[in-house]
Design a protein around this motif. Sequence first.
Motif, short mmCIF file in Angstrom:
data_model
loop_
_atom_site.label_atom_id
_atom_site.label_comp_id
_atom_site.label_asym_id
_atom_site.label_seq_id
_atom_site.Cartn_x
_atom_site.Cartn_y
_atom_site.Cartn_z
N THR A 245 0.85 -1.20 0.00
CA THR A 245 0.00 0.00 0.00
C THR A 245 0.88 1.25 0.00
OG1 THR A 245 -1.69 -1.10 1.32
CG2 THR A 245 -1.74 1.31 1.31
N ASP A 299 0.80 -0.14 -4.83
CA ASP A 299 -0.64 0.03 -4.95
C ASP A 299 -0.98 1.38 -4.31
OD1 ASP A 299 -3.34 -0.11 -4.89
OD2 ASP A 299 -3.46 -1.93 -3.66
N ARG A 301 -2.82 4.28 -2.99
CA ARG A 301 -4.21 4.37 -2.52
C ARG A 301 -4.65 5.76 -2.13
NH1 ARG A 301 -5.26 -0.96 0.49
NH2 ARG A 301 -4.72 -2.36 -1.22
#
Length: 560
Positions: A245, A299, A301
């Motif tokens: 993340t 990723d 976010r």
Amino acid sequence: MPPNNPIRSLSRHGSATTAVLTTTTTQYIPPFKPSNRDYSNMAAAAAAPMRSSVVSPTTTDKFSPLQQSNGILTSPVTSPVARRKAITLESMNQFLRKADYAVRGRLAIRAEELRDRLAKGDITLPFSEIVNSNIGNPQAMDQKPITFFRQVLSLVQYPQLLDSEYATKIFPQDAIERSRVLLKEIGSLGAYSQSQGVPYIRQSIANFIAERDSFPADANDIYLAGGASSAVSSLLTTICNGPSTGVMIPVPQYPLYSASLAIENATPVPYLLDESTCWGTDTVYIETVVKSSIAKGVDLRAMVVINPCNPTGSCLTRDEISDIIKLAAEHTFLIIADEVYQTNVYEGEFHSFKKILRELQRDFPGLYDDVELASLHSTSKGMVGECGQRGGYMELIGIDDQVLEELYKLISISLCPVVSGQVLTELMVNPPRPGDESYALYQKEYDTVYEALKERAFTLFNAFQKLDGISCQEPMGAMYLFPTIHLPPRAIKDANRLKTEPDEFYCLQLLEQTGICVVPGSGFGQKDGTYHFRTTFLAPGEDHVKRFIAFHKDFLQKYS
Ligand SMILES: Cc1ncc(COP(=O)(O)O)c(C=O)c1O
């Protein structure tokens, strides 16, 4: 770590303990160094012979009550290697150990030691007071609470007062009425409220946002919190799912974000603010950061934006905000708009992310409907400055309903935000209005704090302007200046020799010689090869400014 974990593509810089994504477009010194805390006591403790808790055959008799009780422990504890502590530095949560929070770091600890010495009558120090310019804690300086807020808080804390003959003698009628309304809506302050906060207070906040932005707001989107920090923590726990993340954070940034991401074991993706444009955001460059992090398998976010900014004191323009929202729409990430300084604006105007988002949604139907936004506000800042009361809220827009359910579960686990902090939040967003008995006093107190902050900001800025070796952007908002210090090479060499960051070296000497405590830029992150410090402009008077000037001149002379 799985073999193809994207985190493998991240580098660790030197001895930094938090993985930081580097991009090809920036040169970046990671701000997140291992703690400077002094662990020598712990090391000594570890090396010391084990004391009474070592279980030896001769000491087992102290366990005898247990051995006899209900047969739970049936045989004596005889192992000579039993552990001294169940939780050790090595066995505890290592992500917590990685988290660093410079605002209360080495400089602040040293300042407390010096304050202690002064309190004990030490006259060997070259100053007689500590000036805590390291933390935005207004009432620890000379900022007074807003009278109306404290009157209502007193009455709701002690409702019996409302029925006493003294109430009308001590309190203005509007404070009495507001307390009655709040008590009717809340019941007792000693009872848990709904997890999201008292419905009446959420509606008050929604009314405030609607008035501020000229767009409707919904009480169901409001989540009260024990300060903005607690809202950030709930948000990050909800959105982070391990090291893949990525959350973009500004550099420099308020270290709540890097520390919280370290605890979540998520990956901070730094984007540099541009000092040459008053610490603005350059979205063309930020897009390269987005793309390169995605290319590296992160990723991505969310993006944190602090406006007005801690530590730089800058305010974003409408266009900058609009460009960030467009980027979020294109690359699908949540915007975390930290707007706790929204009333601390001295130059220009505050534009909320929510307002600009609603304008874009109105002007370009369909294009921005899915944008996810969390905006934060707090009772700790502005003219309220009630840091210790722990009030604040977040407004969540466009977030997936199922995710919201999980977030709701998370905040329910801690039952509810402090109810008195919720009351203070209601008072902040719904202060006395023209025509109310308390309006004149409220407005006077508000303006006095505002003018004092503005004046102190410019007093300090003007002093920095006159100094060689310091360059500073004009104060626009928040409570801070973040000047560059152009350190002489000899100072940098000495700092390196002492294995101290050069800006920390400067700040430590400032503290030791003047009692003024500021925070080195390295605690917030800064562009490679630049050095800064962050100072609040909350301290009253000009004595400390004079001490600062004298110190800086001496420092330059000493190391030139
Ligand atoms: C940018 C920013 N966000 C959040 C906070 C935390 O505020 P609170 O006291 O509401 O937790 C601070 C505190 O200084 C801050 O500067």
